[in-house]
Design an enzyme around this catalytic site. Structure first.
Site, PDB file in Angstrom:
ATOM      1  N   THR A 209      10.866 -16.410 -10.878  1.00 34.69           N
ATOM      2  CA  THR A 209      11.274 -16.388 -12.114  1.00 34.69           C
ATOM      3  C   THR A 209      10.471 -17.297 -12.966  1.00 34.69           C
ATOM      4  O   THR A 209       9.901 -17.035 -14.097  1.00 34.69           O
ATOM      5  CB  THR A 209      12.918 -16.544 -12.233  1.00 34.69           C
ATOM      6  OG1 THR A 209      13.615 -15.639 -11.791  1.00 34.69           O
ATOM      7  CG2 THR A 209      13.321 -16.519 -14.055  1.00 34.69           C
ATOM      8  N   CYS A 402      13.498  25.683 -10.698  1.00 32.13           N
ATOM      9  CA  CYS A 402      12.157  26.054 -10.748  1.00 32.13           C
ATOM     10  C   CYS A 402      11.436  26.555  -9.672  1.00 32.13           C
ATOM     11  O   CYS A 402      11.398  27.710  -9.208  1.00 32.13           O
ATOM     12  CB  CYS A 402      11.368  24.892 -11.536  1.00 32.13           C
ATOM     13  SG  CYS A 402       9.958  25.113 -12.551  1.00 32.13           S
ATOM     14  N   HIS A 527      15.067  23.625 -15.954  1.00 28.13           N
ATOM     15  CA  HIS A 527      15.562  22.442 -15.278  1.00 28.13           C
ATOM     16  C   HIS A 527      16.856  21.789 -16.035  1.00 28.13           C
ATOM     17  O   HIS A 527      16.777  20.829 -17.052  1.00 28.13           O
ATOM     18  CB  HIS A 527      14.482  21.343 -15.482  1.00 28.13           C
ATOM     19  CG  HIS A 527      13.257  21.688 -14.889  1.00 28.13           C
ATOM     20  ND1 HIS A 527      12.977  20.990 -13.590  1.00 28.13           N
ATOM     21  CD2 HIS A 527      12.219  22.422 -15.125  1.00 28.13           C
ATOM     22  CE1 HIS A 527      11.650  21.283 -13.078  1.00 28.13           C
ATOM     23  NE2 HIS A 527      11.321  22.093 -13.950  1.00 28.13           N
ATOM     24  N   GLU A 529      18.792  19.815 -14.905  1.00 30.12           N
ATOM     25  CA  GLU A 529      19.134  18.404 -14.657  1.00 30.12           C
ATOM     26  C   GLU A 529      18.781  17.560 -15.899  1.00 30.12           C
ATOM     27  O   GLU A 529      19.263  16.379 -15.985  1.00 30.12           O
ATOM     28  CB  GLU A 529      18.243  17.950 -13.444  1.00 30.12           C
ATOM     29  CG  GLU A 529      16.895  17.944 -13.539  1.00 30.12           C
ATOM     30  CD  GLU A 529      16.261  19.224 -13.414  1.00 30.12           C
ATOM     31  OE1 GLU A 529      16.715  20.225 -13.437  1.00 30.12           O
ATOM     32  OE2 GLU A 529      14.836  19.115 -12.697  1.00 30.12           O
TER      33      GLU A 529
HETATM   34  N1  GLN Z   1       4.845  25.021  -9.493  1.00 32.04           N
HETATM   35  C1  GLN Z   1       5.480  26.227 -10.122  1.00 32.04           C
HETATM   36  C2  GLN Z   1       5.084  26.652 -11.676  1.00 32.04           C
HETATM   37  O1  GLN Z   1       4.111  26.091 -11.901  1.00 32.04           O
HETATM   38  C3  GLN Z   1       6.934  25.417 -10.343  1.00 32.04           C
HETATM   39  C4  GLN Z   1       7.033  24.124 -11.412  1.00 32.04           C
HETATM   40  C5  GLN Z   1       8.030  23.257 -11.108  1.00 32.04           C
HETATM   41  O2  GLN Z   1       8.959  23.373 -10.111  1.00 32.04           O
HETATM   42  N2  GLN Z   1       8.566  22.600 -12.148  1.00 32.04           N
HETATM   43  O3  GLN Z   1       5.451  27.353 -12.150  1.00 32.04           O
END
Ligand code: GLN
Length: 558
Positions: A209, A402, A527, A529
């Protein structure tokens, strides 16, 4: 450019990377929010990539996707789309419950690109272009612009990397200049360092530190607060020592110990008086934290810590060497489990393992649910498809995200429709059955950075589907990042043979949800998430977790 009333908290890191500066910055933001202050956050990444979209997640962790797309115009006549940003923005969104903007992720790549292109179009005619003042000037300009976007009371600015790195120097110099221009009474410098425990002598060590603070001081910067990251809380004598050697008052040496959940950090900081200290440093009135907000946050932390029965989830994928590759998915799972009074025990599995030996799929017999993860490229894909085939056969609750959804469809085409060579054209451009193929809008796009289908988009859910049941809505907004998609010709063929299309992109009509009848096996092109919050988990993760728990309970009965 005229400055607004915004105050700034800069967060730098010392000794080594991975100390959790993002969580520190977000926690400071949270304690300011507790006091009713409006905050926003900037992250500076000193690498030369323009954005992290082209990076493998095992380099710097997950690539986070914003709702908004930013048209970055480094110089007149040049435009780039940016929606992919550093994973710390996921931390900010989850802590601060805000939608972050892509222009708040400043990279060295963007800064240098702007300066070089501006030179080309003649903006600095007659001048020699140099790191000081041109690069530092661009950095200051970007920080000021970020402050002007929402005019928050406090803008948190997290500086990635470690003090002492060569590439961080222009940013520290820009900060030194900013302090001079804006005034010390409106900027606080928080330095996060490691205070390691030397096992052999059972002592906490402050020397690293001291060295990193000295490195800051040599750049003309004096930290106002030192946050000591370590396994345990810093005892009094260690705080005194850091105070003496690093030239900060003892009450400004703050502990950042290992915690069961990072969401507890704002409460740990609050207890140490960091909220009042930051207000004092920024010349903001010391407001009392809102009791209701603090207690809501506290109950959420309690749920994360107390969460009871274990639900085992497998997360097979391509980037499992580091858990940060999937941090938003992990956080969404934890949040869903906590909401249901459960605890998610997640195992990341490299799918190349299954390609070497299919018998290893047997480990999936032990789990209650499977998340098939996002990804790109060929490596490990046959293993991912094998996992989806396993789920179809066993009926294990399954969420494909995805790439995971696309590969679920490939597995379905192979195992149910009998199209043995079915594939995504991303993986096998010559496949006779392109069940996943390039999006129409992507045809002819050769360059990579920022060119995918990106950002938040409206999605129509089909009534009666599992997705509709989860969201309880006809229309939702979710975030996208992909080039390929489920081929509608094959999806129509599959409908009526056990597969249901459950969601469509409202804007281009692309299929973005599929599910299998008779089990909870769902694939989503978006997505979920990224929109999940610790105290408000994504509905689809909640439904997945409910079904995984149900499977576990049924298994017990056997
Ligand atoms: N590779 C895949 C696409 O381009 C999925 C992309 C991802 O999972 N974000 O469609």
């Amino acid at each position: 450019m005229k400055d607004l009333e915004t105050r700034f908290v800069f967060v730098t890191g010392g000794v080594l990377s991975g100390l959790g500066k993002g969580v520190v910055a977000a926690s400071i933001g949270k304690i300011l929010q507790f006091r009713g202050y409006r905050v926003d956050a900037v992250k500076i990444d000193p690498y030369l990539n323009v954005d992290p979209g082209t990076l493998n997640p095992i380099e710097h962790g997950e690539v986070f996707v914003c709702e908004d797309i930013w048209e970055f115009e480094p110089a007149p006549g040049y435009r780039f789309r940016i929606a992919e940003i550093d994973q710390d923005f996921g931390t900010y969104e989850r802590f601060l419950d805000m939608k972050m903007h892509p222009s708040n992720n400043i990279t060295s790549g963007q800064v240098y690109l702007s300066v070089i292109l501006k030179e080309r179009v003649g903006e600095y005619l007659g001048k020699t272009i140099q790191v000081i003042p041109h690069i530092t000037g661009e950095i200051k300009e970007r920080i000021r612009r970020a402050a002007q976007r929402l005019s928050p009371d406090v803008l948190l600015v997290e500086l990635g990397g470690t003090v002492g790195d060569i590439e961080i120097m222009p940013f520290l110099e820009a900060l030194r200049q900013l302090i001079l221009e804006i005034g010390k009474n409106r900027i606080a410098l928080v330095h996060v360092t490691l205070v390691p425990l030397l096992e052999a002598v059972r002592q906490l060590k402050t020397k690293p530190t001291q060295h990193s603070v000295r490195a800051l001081q040599s750049m003309g910067l004096q930290p106002d607060v030192i946050i000591g990251r370590g396994a345990v809380e810093l005892p009094d004598d260690i705080r005194e020592k850091i105070s003496l050697f690093c030239n900060v008052p003892k009450h400004a040496v703050i502990s950042d110990p290992d915690l069961e959940t990072p969401y507890e950090l704002p409460l740990v900081f609050e207890k140490q008086g960091l909220g009042d200290l930051i207000c004092d440093l920024l010349n903001l009135p010391r407001r009392k934290p809102d009791v209701k907000l603090v207690s809501e946050w506290g109950s959420m932390v309690g749920r994360f810590k107390e969460a009871g029965e274990v639900v085992k989830i497998a997360m097979p994928g391509k980037y499992c060497m580091i858990s940060d590759s999937y941090i938003s998915i992990l956080e969404a799972l934890k949040a869903a489990a906590a909401k249901l009074g459960l605890k998610a025990e997640v195992e990341l599995i490299e799918t190349e393992e299954f390609e070497e030996d299919r018998r290893r799929l047997k480990i999936l017999d032990e789990v209650d649910g499977i998340i098939l993860t996002p990804g790109f490229g060929v490596r490990g894909v046959e293993g991912m498809i094998a996992v989806a085939e396993y789920a179809i056969k066993s009926g294990t609750p399954f969420l494909g995200i995805c790439f995971g959804a696309q590969l679920l469809f490939v597995a379905y085409a192979r195992s149910v429709l009998g199209l043995e060579k079915a594939n995504s054209t991303e993986v096998d451009p010559e496949t006779p059955h392109p069940v996943v193929r390039l999006l129409e809008e992507q045809k002819g796009i050769e360059v990579k950075g920022g060119t995918m289908k990106l950002g938040g988009r409206p999605v129509r859910l089909v009534r009666g589907s599992l997705l509709h049941q989860a969201y309880k809505a006809d229309r939702i907004v979710e975030r996208f990042r992909h080039r390929y998609h489920i081929n509608p010709d094959y999806a129509r063929l599959a409908e009526g043979r056990g597969l249901r299309i459950s969601a469509y992109d409202e804007l281009d009509g692309a299929i973005c949800g599929i599910e299998l009848e008779g089990s909870w096996i769902v694939g989503v092109q978006f997505h979920p998430e990224f929109r999940s919050r610790p105290n408000n988990p994504s509905p689809i993760f909640l439904e997945f977790m409910r079904n995984a728990y149900r499977k576990r309970e049924l298994g017990k009965g056997c």
